[in-house]
Design a protein around this motif. Structure first.
Motif, short mmCIF file in Angstrom:
data_model
loop_
_atom_site.label_atom_id
_atom_site.label_comp_id
_atom_site.label_asym_id
_atom_site.label_seq_id
_atom_site.Cartn_x
_atom_site.Cartn_y
_atom_site.Cartn_z
N LEU A 18 -75.70 -10.21 95.34
CA LEU A 18 -74.63 -10.38 96.31
C LEU A 18 -73.47 -9.43 96.04
CD1 LEU A 18 -74.70 -14.26 96.63
CD2 LEU A 18 -75.57 -12.58 98.27
N SER A 19 -73.18 -9.17 94.78
CA SER A 19 -72.13 -8.21 94.43
C SER A 19 -72.48 -6.80 94.89
CB SER A 19 -71.88 -8.21 92.92
OG SER A 19 -71.42 -9.46 92.50
N MET A 20 -73.77 -6.49 94.83
CA MET A 20 -74.21 -5.17 95.27
C MET A 20 -73.88 -4.95 96.75
SD MET A 20 -77.95 -3.32 95.06
CE MET A 20 -78.33 -4.11 93.53
N LYS A 21 -74.00 -6.00 97.53
CA LYS A 21 -73.65 -5.93 98.95
C LYS A 21 -72.21 -5.47 99.12
CE LYS A 21 -73.62 -7.63 103.39
NZ LYS A 21 -74.00 -6.69 104.39
N TYR A 22 -71.32 -5.99 98.27
CA TYR A 22 -69.90 -5.68 98.38
C TYR A 22 -69.49 -4.41 97.63
CZ TYR A 22 -69.56 -10.20 100.55
OH TYR A 22 -69.73 -11.25 101.41
N SER A 32 -69.22 -3.16 91.77
CA SER A 32 -70.22 -2.34 91.07
C SER A 32 -70.38 -2.81 89.63
CB SER A 32 -69.82 -0.87 91.10
OG SER A 32 -69.77 -0.39 92.42
N LEU A 33 -69.26 -3.05 88.95
CA LEU A 33 -69.32 -3.54 87.57
C LEU A 33 -69.95 -4.92 87.50
CD1 LEU A 33 -65.84 -2.38 86.21
CD2 LEU A 33 -68.09 -1.39 85.70
N LEU A 34 -69.63 -5.79 88.46
CA LEU A 34 -70.22 -7.12 88.50
C LEU A 34 -71.73 -7.05 88.75
CD1 LEU A 34 -69.62 -10.11 88.22
CD2 LEU A 34 -69.05 -10.16 90.66
N THR A 35 -72.15 -6.11 89.58
CA THR A 35 -73.58 -5.91 89.82
C THR A 35 -74.29 -5.53 88.52
OG1 THR A 35 -73.22 -5.24 92.12
CG2 THR A 35 -75.30 -4.55 91.09
N CYS A 36 -73.75 -4.54 87.83
CA CYS A 36 -74.37 -4.09 86.58
C CYS A 36 -74.38 -5.19 85.52
CB CYS A 36 -73.66 -2.85 86.05
SG CYS A 36 -73.87 -1.40 87.12
N ALA A 37 -73.26 -5.86 85.36
CA ALA A 37 -73.17 -6.94 84.37
C ALA A 37 -74.12 -8.08 84.72
CB ALA A 37 -71.74 -7.44 84.27
N GLY A 38 -74.20 -8.41 86.01
CA GLY A 38 -75.09 -9.49 86.43
C GLY A 38 -76.55 -9.19 86.15
N TYR A 39 -76.96 -7.97 86.44
CA TYR A 39 -78.37 -7.61 86.17
C TYR A 39 -78.65 -7.53 84.67
CZ TYR A 39 -79.66 -6.96 91.03
OH TYR A 39 -79.95 -7.18 92.36
N LEU A 40 -77.71 -7.02 83.90
CA LEU A 40 -77.91 -7.00 82.44
C LEU A 40 -78.06 -8.43 81.91
CD1 LEU A 40 -75.42 -4.23 81.26
CD2 LEU A 40 -77.92 -4.20 81.06
N LEU A 41 -77.20 -9.32 82.36
CA LEU A 41 -77.29 -10.71 81.94
C LEU A 41 -78.59 -11.35 82.42
CD1 LEU A 41 -76.01 -13.19 80.59
CD2 LEU A 41 -74.84 -13.64 82.76
N SER A 63 -88.25 -14.38 90.61
CA SER A 63 -88.20 -13.55 91.82
C SER A 63 -88.23 -14.39 93.09
CB SER A 63 -89.34 -12.53 91.82
OG SER A 63 -90.59 -13.19 91.80
N GLY A 64 -89.03 -15.45 93.11
CA GLY A 64 -89.14 -16.28 94.30
C GLY A 64 -87.88 -17.04 94.61
N VAL A 65 -87.34 -17.72 93.63
CA VAL A 65 -86.11 -18.50 93.86
C VAL A 65 -84.95 -17.56 94.17
CG1 VAL A 65 -84.44 -20.07 92.80
CG2 VAL A 65 -86.89 -20.46 92.50
N GLY A 66 -84.87 -16.45 93.45
CA GLY A 66 -83.80 -15.48 93.73
C GLY A 66 -83.88 -14.94 95.14
N THR A 67 -85.07 -14.56 95.59
CA THR A 67 -85.25 -14.03 96.93
C THR A 67 -84.90 -15.07 97.98
OG1 THR A 67 -86.98 -12.53 96.19
CG2 THR A 67 -86.94 -13.04 98.53
N ALA A 68 -85.41 -16.28 97.82
CA ALA A 68 -85.14 -17.34 98.79
C ALA A 68 -83.64 -17.67 98.82
CB ALA A 68 -85.95 -18.58 98.44
N ALA A 69 -83.01 -17.74 97.67
CA ALA A 69 -81.58 -18.08 97.62
C ALA A 69 -80.72 -17.00 98.27
CB ALA A 69 -81.14 -18.31 96.18
N VAL A 70 -81.01 -15.74 97.97
CA VAL A 70 -80.22 -14.65 98.55
C VAL A 70 -80.41 -14.61 100.07
CG1 VAL A 70 -79.97 -12.13 98.67
CG2 VAL A 70 -80.07 -13.26 96.45
#
Length: 106
Positions: A18-22, A32-41, A63-70
Motif C-alpha cells: 500500500l505504501s508503494m501506491k503512495y 518509498s522508505l516505508l515500502t522498503c522497510a516493510g518488504y525487508l521486515l 501470498s494468498g492472504v496478502g493478495t486478497a487483503a490488498v
C-alpha cells in the motif's frame, strides 16, 4: 510461533504494498522508505517463519492472504473497482489456501 511470524510478515507486506501506491514511482521519500522497510521486515519475518513451517504452505498463505487483503483494501478504501469476477478471484484465493491447509500440507 511460526504462524505468528507469518501473520507479521503478511501485515508488513500489506503495508509495504500500500505504501508503494503512495510512493508515486518511488518519487516520494516517506512512502518509498516505508515500502522498503516493510518488504525487508516481511521477508525477514517470513524467513523466520520458515524455520518451523513448510515453505509451500507458508508461501501460499503469505501470498494468498496478502493478495486478497490488498485487493479488498483497494476496493474498500482506494476507490478501485470491484466486480463479481474480482470478488470470485479473492474467494478462490482464500479457498485455495484453506484447501492447501486442510489437505495436510503442514
Amino acid at each position: 510461533m511460526g504462524y505468528g511470524l507469518l501473520a507479521g510478515a503478511i501485515a508488513a507486506e500489506i503495508v509495504a504494498t500500500l505504501s508503494m501506491k503512495y510512493s508515486e514511482g518511488f518519487s516520494r521519500l516517506g512512502p518509498s522508505l516505508l515500502t522498503c522497510a516493510g518488504y525487508l521486515l516481511a521477508f525477514g519475518l517470513l524467513a523466520q517463519a520458515l524455520k518451523t513451517l513448510q515453505v509451500g504452505t507458508a508461501y501460499a498463505i503469505w501470498s494468498g492472504v496478502g493478495t486478497a487483503a490488498v485487493a479488498a483494501i483497494g476496493a474498500a478504501f482506494l476507490g478501485e473497482s470491484m466486480n463479481p469476477a474480482k470478488l470470485a478471484g479473492i474467494v478462490m484465493i482464500i479457498g485455495g489456501v484453506a484447501v492447501l491447509n486442510l489437505g495436510g500440507a503442514h
